[in-house]
Enzyme design. Structure first.
Site, PDB file in Angstrom:
ATOM      1  N   ASP A  18      -8.196   3.993   1.326  1.00  0.00           N
ATOM      2  CA  ASP A  18      -7.222   4.393   2.339  1.00  0.00           C
ATOM      3  C   ASP A  18      -7.972   4.885   3.585  1.00  0.00           C
ATOM      4  O   ASP A  18      -8.678   5.891   3.524  1.00  0.00           O
ATOM      5  CB  ASP A  18      -6.365   5.513   1.755  1.00  0.00           C
ATOM      6  CG  ASP A  18      -5.228   5.909   2.689  1.00  0.00           C
ATOM      7  OD1 ASP A  18      -5.260   5.500   3.865  1.00  0.00           O
ATOM      8  OD2 ASP A  18      -4.324   6.626   2.237  1.00  0.00           O
ATOM      9  N   CYS A  56       0.871  -1.184   0.000  1.00  0.00           N
ATOM     10  CA  CYS A  56       0.000   0.000   0.000  1.00  0.00           C
ATOM     11  C   CYS A  56       0.907   1.232   0.000  1.00  0.00           C
ATOM     12  O   CYS A  56       2.079   1.147  -0.385  1.00  0.00           O
ATOM     13  CB  CYS A  56      -0.965  -0.020   1.185  1.00  0.00           C
ATOM     14  SG  CYS A  56      -0.170   0.042   2.806  1.00  0.00           S
ATOM     15  N   ARG A 112      -3.337  -0.503   5.486  1.00  0.00           N
ATOM     16  CA  ARG A 112      -3.956  -1.557   4.670  1.00  0.00           C
ATOM     17  C   ARG A 112      -3.080  -2.792   4.472  1.00  0.00           C
ATOM     18  O   ARG A 112      -3.557  -3.923   4.644  1.00  0.00           O
ATOM     19  CB  ARG A 112      -4.351  -0.972   3.299  1.00  0.00           C
ATOM     20  CG  ARG A 112      -5.463   0.039   3.394  1.00  0.00           C
ATOM     21  CD  ARG A 112      -5.607   0.832   2.118  1.00  0.00           C
ATOM     22  NE  ARG A 112      -4.445   1.703   1.909  1.00  0.00           N
ATOM     23  CZ  ARG A 112      -4.245   2.441   0.828  1.00  0.00           C
ATOM     24  NH1 ARG A 112      -5.118   2.379  -0.165  1.00  0.00           N
ATOM     25  NH2 ARG A 112      -3.187   3.217   0.729  1.00  0.00           N
TER      26      ARG A 112
HETATM   27  P1  4NP Z   1      -1.686   2.906   4.175  1.00  0.00           P
HETATM   28  O1  4NP Z   1      -2.284   4.266   4.753  1.00  0.00           O
HETATM   29  O2  4NP Z   1      -1.161   3.222   2.796  1.00  0.00           O
HETATM   30  O3  4NP Z   1      -2.878   1.998   4.124  1.00  0.00           O
HETATM   31  O4  4NP Z   1      -0.629   2.466   5.145  1.00  0.00           O
HETATM   32  C1  4NP Z   1      -1.595   5.457   4.872  1.00  0.00           C
HETATM   33  C2  4NP Z   1      -0.701   5.643   5.906  1.00  0.00           C
HETATM   34  C3  4NP Z   1      -0.059   6.853   6.063  1.00  0.00           C
HETATM   35  C4  4NP Z   1      -0.300   7.880   5.164  1.00  0.00           C
HETATM   36  C5  4NP Z   1      -1.188   7.692   4.118  1.00  0.00           C
HETATM   37  C6  4NP Z   1      -1.829   6.477   3.964  1.00  0.00           C
HETATM   38  N1  4NP Z   1       0.346   9.127   5.341  1.00  0.00           N
HETATM   39  O5  4NP Z   1       0.011  10.071   4.618  1.00  0.00           O
HETATM   40  O6  4NP Z   1       1.238   9.242   6.215  1.00  0.00           O
END
Ligand code: 4NP
Length: 157
Positions: A126, A11, A17
């Protein structure tokens, strides 16, 4: 049972995720008596070395998966040779992986929900900036995707 299958979920941040997908797949594999190598990574480096988001940990734990020991890492080109399957959680992740995929990649690259009947092309949304409810939806999606992926790789008779 194992056949050398090694799955990497990818991800953006590797704190919501993809670690939840890793937890769901490990849980399902254990329930089915399958020994599958599994890991997760992010396309970005922002959360390298960090544990999964607390909300992700809580929802996974509620469903029987302990993901507290996981630590964020960034995907690398070598992952396309180390893993047999690289699975993106959304289309941006998939596009990024297509861009960095090396010429000698051996891994099969796919979008997680493409494995679920009737959900081809859908993203696992997300949940990072949303409410805690979003993480329950994330769990439902990654569980469905992981179950369908295992069904395809290890057909049950
Ligand atoms: P992930 O979610 O891609 O599902 O781990 C996110 C985690 C952190 C961030 C964005 C999406 N961020 O902007 O820090």
């Amino acid at each position: 049972m194992t056949d050398g299958t090694a799955i990497l979920f990818v991800c953006l941040g590797n704190i919501c995720r993809s670690p939840m997908a890793e937890g769901a797949l490990r849980l399902l594999a254990r329930e089915r008596g399958l020994s599958v190598t599994c890991d997760s990574a992010g396309t970005n480096c922002w959360h390298v070395g960090e544990p999964p988001d607390r909300r992700a940990q809580q929802v996974a734990a509620r469903h029987g998966a302990d993901i507290s020991h996981l630590r964020g890492r960034q995907v690398s080109t070598g992952d396309f040779r180390r893993f047999t399957h690289v699975v993106a959680l959304d289309r941006n992740n998939l596009a990024h992986l297509r861009r960095i995929r090396p010429e000698d990649a051996t891994a099969d690259l796919s979008l997680l929900l493409d494995h679920v009947a009737g959900r081809a092309g859908e993203a696992v949304a997300d949940p990072y900036y949303g409410s805690a409810d979003g993480f329950e939806q994330t769990w439902a999606d990654v569980r469905a995707g992981s179950a369908a992926l295992l069904d395809r790789l290890f057909p049950q008779v």
